[in-house]
Design a protein around this motif. Sequence first.
Motif, PDB file in Angstrom:
ATOM      1  N   GLU A 154      -5.773   6.013   3.199  1.00  0.00           N
ATOM      2  CA  GLU A 154      -5.104   6.071   2.032  1.00  0.00           C
ATOM      3  C   GLU A 154      -5.951   5.605   0.761  1.00  0.00           C
ATOM      4  O   GLU A 154      -5.701   5.924  -0.336  1.00  0.00           O
ATOM      5  N   HIS A 167      -7.475   1.876   6.274  1.00  0.00           N
ATOM      6  CA  HIS A 167      -6.685   2.316   5.435  1.00  0.00           C
ATOM      7  C   HIS A 167      -7.336   3.508   4.971  1.00  0.00           C
ATOM      8  O   HIS A 167      -8.056   3.941   4.050  1.00  0.00           O
ATOM      9  N   PRO A 174       3.444   2.227   5.631  1.00  0.00           N
ATOM     10  CA  PRO A 174       2.118   1.582   5.105  1.00  0.00           C
ATOM     11  C   PRO A 174       1.857   0.201   5.226  1.00  0.00           C
ATOM     12  O   PRO A 174       2.427  -0.502   6.028  1.00  0.00           O
ATOM     13  N   ASP A 177       0.727  -1.217  -0.016  1.00  0.00           N
ATOM     14  CA  ASP A 177      -0.093   0.148   0.040  1.00  0.00           C
ATOM     15  C   ASP A 177       0.763   1.345  -0.046  1.00  0.00           C
ATOM     16  O   ASP A 177       0.473   2.317   0.193  1.00  0.00           O
ATOM     17  N   PHE A 184      -4.051  12.876   6.038  1.00  0.00           N
ATOM     18  CA  PHE A 184      -2.797  13.550   5.551  1.00  0.00           C
ATOM     19  C   PHE A 184      -2.747  15.010   5.451  1.00  0.00           C
ATOM     20  O   PHE A 184      -1.826  15.809   5.388  1.00  0.00           O
ATOM     21  N   ALA A 201      -1.942   9.559  -1.592  1.00  0.00           N
ATOM     22  CA  ALA A 201      -2.687  10.304  -0.771  1.00  0.00           C
ATOM     23  C   ALA A 201      -1.810  11.496  -0.220  1.00  0.00           C
ATOM     24  O   ALA A 201      -2.489  12.568  -0.093  1.00  0.00           O
ATOM     25  N   VAL A 232      -9.407   8.640  -0.337  1.00  0.00           N
ATOM     26  CA  VAL A 232      -9.210   9.944  -0.831  1.00  0.00           C
ATOM     27  C   VAL A 232      -9.487  10.602  -2.211  1.00  0.00           C
ATOM     28  O   VAL A 232      -9.418  11.794  -2.432  1.00  0.00           O
ATOM     29  N   ASP A 249      -0.357   3.653  -2.791  1.00  0.00           N
ATOM     30  CA  ASP A 249      -1.619   4.352  -2.331  1.00  0.00           C
ATOM     31  C   ASP A 249      -1.436   5.635  -1.252  1.00  0.00           C
ATOM     32  O   ASP A 249      -1.722   6.552  -1.328  1.00  0.00           O
ATOM     33  N   ALA A 250      -0.317   5.150  -0.433  1.00  0.00           N
ATOM     34  CA  ALA A 250      -0.093   6.116   0.737  1.00  0.00           C
ATOM     35  C   ALA A 250       0.623   7.498   0.218  1.00  0.00           C
ATOM     36  O   ALA A 250       0.206   8.431   0.631  1.00  0.00           O
TER      37      ALA A 250
END
Length: 223
Positions: A197, A195, A49, A15, A214, A22, A200, A18-19
């Motif tokens: 992330e 999660h 993550p 992930d 974030f 974000a 978003v 994705d993080a």
Amino acid sequence: MSAKIGVITFPGTLDDVDAARAARIAGAEVISLWHADEDLKGVDAVVVPGGFSYGDYLRTGAISALAPVMQSVIEQAGKGMPVLGICNGFQILTEARLLPGALTRNKGLHFHCVDAHLVVENNTTAWTNTLEKGQQILIPAKHGEGRFQADAETIAQLEGEGRVVFRYTDNFNGSVNDIAGISNETGRIVGLMPHPEHAVEKLTGPSIDGLELFLSAVGTIAA
């Protein structure tokens, strides 16, 4: 200058992309960090993550907690650097003793992949200050070992000091006191199993509620 948020990749992390996305959407400059890095490259905050770091061998997060990059994270976190651990990242933070307690097998030993409704219990942390206390957010959860547990003294301390950050409205994994996320004493380190992330963008998430974590970090860094 933009806030610099580092996102760590361990072998088995899934992930991190994705993080990173974000954090970018929130306006941060993203710095990729590898598990073998000792240099954090001047980041202002770090996201640990989710995924299956080192294949979840031994215990989830146990091997990653000993990685060179985490030794640097532990050092900088001790100086006040914000750190967010998501899912496997939360497990890593508990193994690294940056957060108390442990994440164990879900009740019934089932893997759950659901959109989780969470209640915001603490909106004063580095990662939740754009949210409202009592607000409900909707973000995905996907884990087999997310049941938060700790001894009675630790639970009492977390509750008494307001360090429970999120609670489940539907406690599908059996966590003590419905706990979905916690913080350290300063509120600079936060771990949660669901999660943010993955929530978003309206196109891909059940909501955009996760973006607030974030945005909170970016604002904390700017302040």
